[in-house]
Design an enzyme around this catalytic site. Sequence first.
Site, PDB file in Angstrom:
ATOM      1  N   LYS A  83       0.860  -1.191   0.000  1.00  0.00           N
ATOM      2  CA  LYS A  83       0.000   0.000   0.000  1.00  0.00           C
ATOM      3  C   LYS A  83       0.895   1.239   0.000  1.00  0.00           C
ATOM      4  CE  LYS A  83      -4.453   1.056   2.173  1.00  0.00           C
ATOM      5  NZ  LYS A  83      -5.218   0.921   3.426  1.00  0.00           N
TER       6      LYS A  83
HETATM    7  O1  G3P Z   1      -7.980   1.644   5.009  1.00  0.00           O
HETATM    8  C1  G3P Z   1      -8.239   2.954   4.702  1.00  0.00           C
HETATM    9  C2  G3P Z   1      -9.603   3.487   5.018  1.00  0.00           C
HETATM   10  O2  G3P Z   1     -10.586   2.541   4.804  1.00  0.00           O
HETATM   11  C3  G3P Z   1      -9.705   4.356   6.216  1.00  0.00           C
HETATM   12  O3  G3P Z   1     -11.026   4.599   6.650  1.00  0.00           O
HETATM   13  O4  G3P Z   1     -12.676   5.433   8.273  1.00  0.00           O
HETATM   14  O5  G3P Z   1     -10.228   5.866   8.665  1.00  0.00           O
HETATM   15  O6  G3P Z   1     -11.454   7.071   6.872  1.00  0.00           O
HETATM   16  P1  G3P Z   1     -11.358   5.791   7.658  1.00  0.00           P
END
Ligand code: G3P
Length: 217
Positions: A83
């Site tokens: 990633k």
């Molecule tokens: O893995 C990345 C992503 O899904 C992060 O989500 O909720 O932290 O914006 P969030």
Amino acid sequence: MKFFVDTADIAAISELNDLGIVDGVTTNPSLIKKSGRDILEVTKEIAALVDGPVSAEVVATDASAMIAEGRKLAAIADNIAIKLPLTWDGLKACKTLSSEGHMINVTLCFSANQALLAAKAGATFISPFIGRLDDINLDGMELIADIREIYDNYGFETQILAASIRTVNHVSDAAKIGADVMTAPPEVIKKLAQHPLTDAGLAQFLKDAESAGIKIV
Ligand code: G3P
């Protein structure tokens, strides 16, 4: 639509994996921190648990250091997707590491142009962050639709991985648009099964079964 679980929590991944609905896992430094585990150890454990891609994120910011970290992460298991953040250096690292045959998930995507660049740099997955756009009063789902249109226009094979999913509606909306993959926290995935009419209907059926004395085994 493929379902990835957005967590580094082994117990949560196992529960969903046993149901056969897990096509992969995504992690990021915040999720690794939440797990309280060492990144290399927990990533190895997750990669052994699930068959599909397991995204593990670099923490370096310059291309050569990202490439070194990416190679180390990829050496953990064959199903690791490296990633990389959607920065200029991240794109350079994407080009190099994808040319070596590694799966790459380009993350922190907030615009269609960023997604276009990631596809041209050989990304396997592009991760547009729906929830974080919604958080600042923009429309995360509009971004998914724009990327779908652009990738289809030119036949890019990069898979759209709808990320930063916070609600069950995000999942169905992204599926209607044709996102290839969605990644969501385990709690959101479990909520997909819920409906108040299911609960009410079941309560009535159980009541009737009891009063009729229905017994099956
Ligand atoms: O893995 C990345 C992503 O899904 C992060 O989500 O909720 O932290 O914006 P969030």
